[in-house]
Scaffold this motif. Structure first.
Motif, PDB file in Angstrom:
ATOM      1  N   ALA A  75       6.116   9.345   6.800  1.00 23.90           N
ATOM      2  CA  ALA A  75       7.521   9.441   6.404  1.00 23.90           C
ATOM      3  C   ALA A  75       8.140   8.050   6.308  1.00 23.90           C
ATOM      4  O   ALA A  75       8.938   7.768   5.398  1.00 23.90           O
ATOM      5  N   GLY A  76       7.769   7.165   7.228  1.00 25.93           N
ATOM      6  CA  GLY A  76       8.282   5.804   7.181  1.00 25.93           C
ATOM      7  C   GLY A  76       7.785   5.028   5.980  1.00 25.93           C
ATOM      8  O   GLY A  76       8.543   4.277   5.349  1.00 25.93           O
ATOM      9  N   VAL A  77       6.507   5.203   5.647  1.00 23.16           N
ATOM     10  CA  VAL A  77       5.954   4.544   4.453  1.00 23.16           C
ATOM     11  C   VAL A  77       6.657   5.047   3.206  1.00 23.16           C
ATOM     12  O   VAL A  77       7.042   4.267   2.326  1.00 23.16           O
ATOM     13  N   ASP A  78       6.849   6.357   3.118  1.00 21.77           N
ATOM     14  CA  ASP A  78       7.518   6.947   1.954  1.00 21.77           C
ATOM     15  C   ASP A  78       8.911   6.358   1.767  1.00 21.77           C
ATOM     16  O   ASP A  78       9.301   5.991   0.650  1.00 21.77           O
ATOM     17  N   LYS A  79       9.643   6.235   2.846  1.00 16.85           N
ATOM     18  CA  LYS A  79      11.006   5.674   2.774  1.00 16.85           C
ATOM     19  C   LYS A  79      10.971   4.227   2.301  1.00 16.85           C
ATOM     20  O   LYS A  79      11.785   3.806   1.467  1.00 16.85           O
ATOM     21  N   TRP A  80      10.013   3.453   2.821  1.00 16.23           N
ATOM     22  CA  TRP A  80       9.900   2.040   2.428  1.00 16.23           C
ATOM     23  C   TRP A  80       9.543   1.904   0.952  1.00 16.23           C
ATOM     24  O   TRP A  80      10.120   1.088   0.240  1.00 16.23           O
ATOM     25  N   VAL A  81       8.603   2.722   0.486  1.00 20.16           N
ATOM     26  CA  VAL A  81       8.200   2.655  -0.926  1.00 20.16           C
ATOM     27  C   VAL A  81       9.379   2.976  -1.832  1.00 20.16           C
ATOM     28  O   VAL A  81       9.628   2.282  -2.827  1.00 20.16           O
ATOM     29  N   ARG A  82      10.138   4.006  -1.500  1.00 20.49           N
ATOM     30  CA  ARG A  82      11.275   4.423  -2.318  1.00 20.49           C
ATOM     31  C   ARG A  82      12.392   3.374  -2.363  1.00 20.49           C
ATOM     32  O   ARG A  82      13.002   3.165  -3.418  1.00 20.49           O
ATOM     33  N   ASN A  83      12.642   2.725  -1.238  1.00 16.67           N
ATOM     34  CA  ASN A  83      13.870   1.948  -1.106  1.00 16.67           C
ATOM     35  C   ASN A  83      13.700   0.436  -1.041  1.00 16.67           C
ATOM     36  O   ASN A  83      14.637  -0.287  -1.382  1.00 16.67           O
ATOM     37  N   GLU A  84      12.548  -0.032  -0.616  1.00 17.60           N
ATOM     38  CA  GLU A  84      12.422  -1.464  -0.358  1.00 17.60           C
ATOM     39  C   GLU A  84      11.272  -2.149  -1.089  1.00 17.60           C
ATOM     40  O   GLU A  84      11.327  -3.360  -1.316  1.00 17.60           O
ATOM     41  N   SER A  85      10.239  -1.428  -1.417  1.00 18.27           N
ATOM     42  CA  SER A  85       9.034  -2.062  -1.954  1.00 18.27           C
ATOM     43  C   SER A  85       9.308  -2.709  -3.313  1.00 18.27           C
ATOM     44  O   SER A  85      10.254  -2.347  -4.021  1.00 18.27           O
ATOM     45  N   GLN A  86       8.460  -3.657  -3.653  1.00 13.91           N
ATOM     46  CA  GLN A  86       8.527  -4.338  -4.943  1.00 13.91           C
ATOM     47  C   GLN A  86       7.131  -4.407  -5.544  1.00 13.91           C
ATOM     48  O   GLN A  86       6.134  -4.445  -4.838  1.00 13.91           O
ATOM     49  N   ARG A  87       7.086  -4.385  -6.868  1.00 11.37           N
ATOM     50  CA  ARG A  87       5.840  -4.590  -7.617  1.00 11.37           C
ATOM     51  C   ARG A  87       4.771  -3.576  -7.194  1.00 11.37           C
ATOM     52  O   ARG A  87       3.702  -3.934  -6.734  1.00 11.37           O
ATOM     53  N   MET A  88       5.112  -2.315  -7.374  1.00  7.33           N
ATOM     54  CA  MET A  88       4.152  -1.242  -7.138  1.00  7.33           C
ATOM     55  C   MET A  88       4.007  -0.417  -8.405  1.00  7.33           C
ATOM     56  O   MET A  88       4.998  -0.077  -9.053  1.00  7.33           O
TER      57      MET A  88
END
Length: 439
Positions: free
Chosen positions: A369-382
């Motif tokens: 759940a934490g990874v999902d939130k990070w990917v949606r809101n904070e990640s770059q260049r994916m």
């Protein structure tokens, strides 16, 4: 969260310092060769060198702590490989999420890159001596393993080198997890058919997938075959037992009985049909009502009746994956409403069923759940690639608004690739990867 990863960061910083002081920085014209630099990295062993396409492919191992937070608990050797073309080319960091695979990946070909391939901790021979502490096979521990490898090898390529991670299915998940915990390791991620079970209690997306994939006629025919395999259990089970005997399969360490193993295989049958096949295989589906027992069993054996048995479970082959699924990754617990009255084991379709008792565990949603939130809101260049008719592609990652993208390859299964996209999308995805790599 930052405080919890601090010990691994300190270890990696110390390793980087050791690498630099050992003289493993990129060589001058009259300095040590690349192989000499590689052999000089503390904790890394070159176990072999082979030619691949005119370039050296190094077989390697690295000493890793069993627990990056408690290095005093001991170490193990983790296998990886490095296909080295040039220190001036990008590095594609690849994990399949299972044992070591050195096959050339699509981003490597697109970029004409070096490729570093890693075996996931506690798969294959990458295990501690004296027994495997399965509770240490976590998303964060593997991300920390990969971080240590990046820290060890990166100085051979210089500060300006671009590193992109990639992987398919569980490998795509693993690449995403690595990036979440160590985003400075990478300049981007290309993840293929990576499931994202952010809420393991809700499998409605998977249910909708099986209600809409292919054509109504194909779905109905597959459901009828699946049901008939259980309706005719008394006739089919001896055939299943004969197959098991011929192949040397046993079930006593995991599923327990041939009846349980048979039901589990039948439940997985339609999933496997779509994972590996396409709508072009639909005309082969037999008429469940008029087919003989032999016809029905043989077609099923050839089209998705995957047998889960002791020698490929437990600590072997794909067995460690089911431990991860049971602990952190989650799984699809389908309802199988059309089979409700012919099932013997209503709760069998979950990963603990195919694990020996010593490996069974309880599930926690917190990490994914934490990874999902990070990917949606904070990640770059994916960049995420999914297959339209792939059941593993039903629950997807949602890319952020920060130079991140998702593409669905029409009509394909778990083998979705950028090369299968419509021309405009293929060009856009390829251009993105080239840009991230500085090309």
């Amino acid at each position: 969260m930052r405080n919890r990863v601090l010990p691994a960061l300190l270890m990696s910083a110390a390793l980087t310092a050791a690498v630099l002081t050992a003289g493993v920085a990129p060589a001058a014209a009259d300095g040590p060769s690349f192989e000499e630099q590689l052999r000089a990295i503390p904790g890394v062993t070159v176990t072999g060198v082979a030619d691949k396409g005119g370039f050296p492919q190094y077989s390697l191992s690295i000493t890793q702590p069993i627990d990056h937070r408690k290095p005093e608990l001991g170490t193990f050797q983790q296998r990886f490989s490095l296909w080295h073309k040039s220190a001036d080319k990008p590095v594609v960091f690849y994990t399949g999420g299972y044992g070591l695979s050195t096959s050339t990946r699509e981003p490597t070909t697109i970029l004409d890159a070096n490729q570093l391939s890693v075996e996931h901790r506690f798969f294959g021979p990458s295990v501690p001596a004296g027994g495997t502490p399965w509770e240490k096979m976590t998303v964060w521990q593997e991300a920390s393993d990969e971080h240590a490898i990046v820290e060890a090898v990166r100085p051979l390529y210089g500060k300006s080198s671009k590193w992109l991670a990639t992987g398919g299915s569980k490998g795509g998940m693993t690449a995403t997890y690595h990036y979440r915990y160590y985003p400075k390791d990478l300049d981007g991620v290309v993840a293929y058919v990576a499931p994202n079970d952010a809420n393991n209690e809700d499998d409605s997306t998977y249910e909708r997938f099986f209600q809409n994939v292919g054509t109504p006629e194909c779905r109905e025919a597959l459901d009828a075959v699946q049901r008939e395999m259980l309706v005719r259990r008394d006739a089919m089970l001896p055939k299943f037992e004969a197959t098991a005997a011929a192949e040397g399969y046993t079930f006593d360490q995991t599923l327990g009985t041939t009846d349980r193993a048979y039901e589990f295989a039948v439940l997985d049958q339609v999933w496997n049909f779509w994972q590996s096949g396409t709508i072009d295989n639909c005309p082969t589906v037999p008429d469940a009502g008029s087919s003989t027992d032999d016809e029905l069993y043989q077609w099923s054996l050839d089209h998705g009746l995957s047998i889960y048995e002791d020698s490929t479970l437990g600590a072997n082959s794909s067995g460690p994956y089911y431990r991860q699924a049971a602990a952190e990754l989650g799984w699809a617990d389908l309802k199988f409403k059309h089979l409700a009255d012919v099932r013997h084991y209503p709760d069998i379709y979950q990963p603990n069923s195919v694990l020996p008792e010593s490996m069974r565990t309880t599930y926690s949603n917190k990490t994914i759940a934490g990874v999902d939130k990070w990917v949606r809101n904070e990640s770059q260049r994916m960049l995420f690639i999914y297959g339209q008719n792939d059941p593993w592609s039903a629950e997807q990652f949602t890319p952020s608004a920060f130079d991140s993208y998702k593409y669905i390859v029409p009509g394909v299964n778990h083998g979705a690739r950028i090369s299968g996209l419509p021309e405009a999308e293929k060009s856009a995805a390829t251009a993105t990867i080239l840009r991230w790599a500085g090309q």
